[in-house]
Design a protein around this motif. Structure first.
Motif, PDB file in Angstrom:
ATOM      1  N   SER A   1       0.837  -1.207   0.000  1.00 40.07           N
ATOM      2  CA  SER A   1       0.000   0.000   0.000  1.00 40.07           C
ATOM      3  C   SER A   1       0.872   1.258   0.000  1.00 40.07           C
ATOM      4  O   SER A   1       0.589   2.238  -0.697  1.00 40.07           O
ATOM      5  CB  SER A   1      -0.931  -0.015   1.213  1.00 40.07           C
TER       6      SER A   1
ATOM      7  N   HIS B   1       3.868   1.403  -1.155  1.00 32.73           N
ATOM      8  CA  HIS B   1       4.496   1.405  -2.483  1.00 32.73           C
ATOM      9  C   HIS B   1       3.591   2.078  -3.508  1.00 32.73           C
ATOM     10  O   HIS B   1       4.035   2.875  -4.359  1.00 32.73           O
ATOM     11  CB  HIS B   1       4.828  -0.044  -2.870  1.00 32.73           C
ATOM     12  N   GLN B   2       2.271   1.771  -3.418  1.00 30.66           N
ATOM     13  CA  GLN B   2       1.322   2.344  -4.387  1.00 30.66           C
ATOM     14  C   GLN B   2       1.188   3.859  -4.192  1.00 30.66           C
ATOM     15  O   GLN B   2       1.119   4.620  -5.158  1.00 30.66           O
ATOM     16  CB  GLN B   2      -0.056   1.667  -4.226  1.00 30.66           C
ATOM     17  N   ARG B   3       1.148   4.315  -2.936  1.00 28.28           N
ATOM     18  CA  ARG B   3       1.029   5.750  -2.681  1.00 28.28           C
ATOM     19  C   ARG B   3       2.249   6.503  -3.209  1.00 28.28           C
ATOM     20  O   ARG B   3       2.137   7.598  -3.759  1.00 28.28           O
ATOM     21  CB  ARG B   3       0.878   5.971  -1.173  1.00 28.28           C
TER      22      ARG B   3
END
Length: 439
Positions: free
Chosen positions: A364, A366-368
């Motif tokens: 999560s 990493h995605q942000r």
């Protein structure tokens, strides 16, 4: 009538006859007489006068015909200047002897030929008021005369100074002239006032002052009034029309005035008896001459001052423009500095997000980081485009400055060419003051 055929001395007259015959098919005008300009020279003009069958001088009829002829292309009709050949396109050179004049005649002809100035007629004369020999050239193109006056011939190691005849171009038939008024102040208004008091308020159709304010010209109400004025003042204007008995030229028709060469000096009338005023005439004449010189000098000074003020205003405008440009450059540099700082900040932020991607194990997080990194990259591209635009604008302003730097240098004064006054048409044509065109 100017601009006609000129293969031989009769060509212009025959051409004008053909033109008038063609015009009669569409227009109505009175019978006229046509005369050639000269019996031996091939000239581009001919003279028109009313037929003797028309009673009395009728300048209004000739004015109507003049306006009709001026509507034709490549032709020009004007009131006749004087007796004899036309003088409006004449230039002359004066020499102290016949031998010198003749020795320079062929070199002058060659000088004209090389410069493609076509000679219409030439003549050698001995003016009665001078001991010199004068060679005169009538040219086809009036612009050539102006060019000669600006750039006179240089022949055999010396400049030959050209001259032009004195004349006033008539605006209407029967126009009167009074010479020798230079330096007397507002003579036009004074003469108009005296004429109105003597012949009625509507006596003046139009008036003007010509030849450096030396000649008063006027068109009067009708031909009978013109005749009465000239007859009553044939020995000169009344003494009480001018202060201290100042003498001016005798009134005459402008046609006759031009025929006499438009004499610059007033024609003095003999005094019937001694008067106290007559003793101061030389002083008045001297004062008038000096006043004319003073006025000319003053006008020249005012003209130079005006030109200097215009140049100063131009330089001030150029300086203001340069200052505005410098302020604009300052704005561009400030914008460029802000954009460059933002670009550096975005680059550092981009590098930090890259390190977080490598060190962040949480999906999560990493995605942000990826979303934030994309926003930073988009902004970096936008900032890079804006930087290029500002740099291009700055370069354009620098180029403009280098191109227009000379605008702050002093500019040379310019002189406008004089323009001829407009000829009257219907306003004067409604009157009837005149003499015939032909002499």
């Amino acid at each position: 009538m100017f601009g006609l055929d000129h293969q031989n001395p009769d060509s212009a007259r025959d051409h004008l006859v053909r033109i008038l015959n063609d015009l009669r098919n569409q227009h109505s005008f009175p019978p006229v007489n046509i005369r050639r300009g000269d019996a031996t020279s091939a000239l581009d003009y001919a003279f028109i006068s009313l037929s003797s069958s028309i009673p009395g001088p009728r300048p209004d009829l000739l004015e109507d015909l003049r306006l009709l002829l001026n509507s034709l292309p490549d032709l020009r009709a004007s009131w006749r200047l004087c007796n004899g050949p036309d003088r409006t396109r004449r230039v002359f050179f004066a020499f102290p002897s016949d031998n010198e004049a003749q020795s320079l005649l062929d070199p002058l002809r060659e000088w004209f030929r090389v410069r493609r100035m076509s000679i219409m007629a030439e003549r050698t004369t001995h003016p009665p008021s001078s001991s010199q020999t004068r060679i005169s050239f009538d040219l086809f193109d009036g612009n050539d005369v102006d060019r000669i006056m600006r750039e006179p011939p240089f022949i055999r190691g010396r400049t030959l100074r050209p001259g032009r005849p004195r004349y006033v171009v008539p605006l209407y038939g029967g126009e009167i002239a009074i010479g020798g008024i230079a330096g007397l102040g507002n003579v036009e208004s004074s003469l108009n006032s005296h004429l109105r008091q003597r012949y009625g308020h509507d006596v003046i159709v139009g008036s003007r002052v010509e030849l450096d304010d030396d000649v008063y010209c006027a068109v009067l109400r009708d031909w009978s009034t013109t005749q009465a004025f000239l007859r009553e003042n044939q020995n000169g204007l009344p003494m009480d029309w001018f202060l201290y008995g100042v003498s001016v030229g005798k009134p005459t028709l402008l046609f006759s005035f031009n025929t006499q060469g438009a004499p610059p000096n007033p024609i003095s009338r003999p005094a019937a008896s001694f008067t106290p005023e007559s003793t101061i005439q030389p002083q008045l004449d001297f004062f008038r001459t000096e006043f004319g010189h003073f006025t000319s000098t003053l006008n020249s000074m005012f003209e130079r001052i005006t030109q200097a003020e215009q140049r100063l205003e131009q330089n001030n405008q150029a300086l203001l423009g340069m200052m505005s440009t410098q302020f604009l450059l300052g704005d561009y540099r400030m914008n460029l500095l802000l954009l460059t700082n933002e670009q550096d900040r975005l680059t550092a932020q981009h590098d930090r997000y890259q390190e977080q991607l490598l060190s962040s194990p949480d999906p999560s997080s990493h995605q942000r980081v990826l979303v934030a990194l994309k926003e930073v990259d988009d902004r970096r591209r936008t900032v890079a485009t804006e930087i290029e635009q500002v740099r291009a604008q700055t370069q354009a302003v620098h180029l403009s400055l280098s191109t227009h730097d000379h605008s702050l240098l002093p500019t040379a004064p310019t002189h406008a060419a004089p323009t001829a006054p407009p000829l009257p048409s219907s306003r004067i044509r409604s009157r009837s003051p005149d003499d015939v065109v032909d002499s």
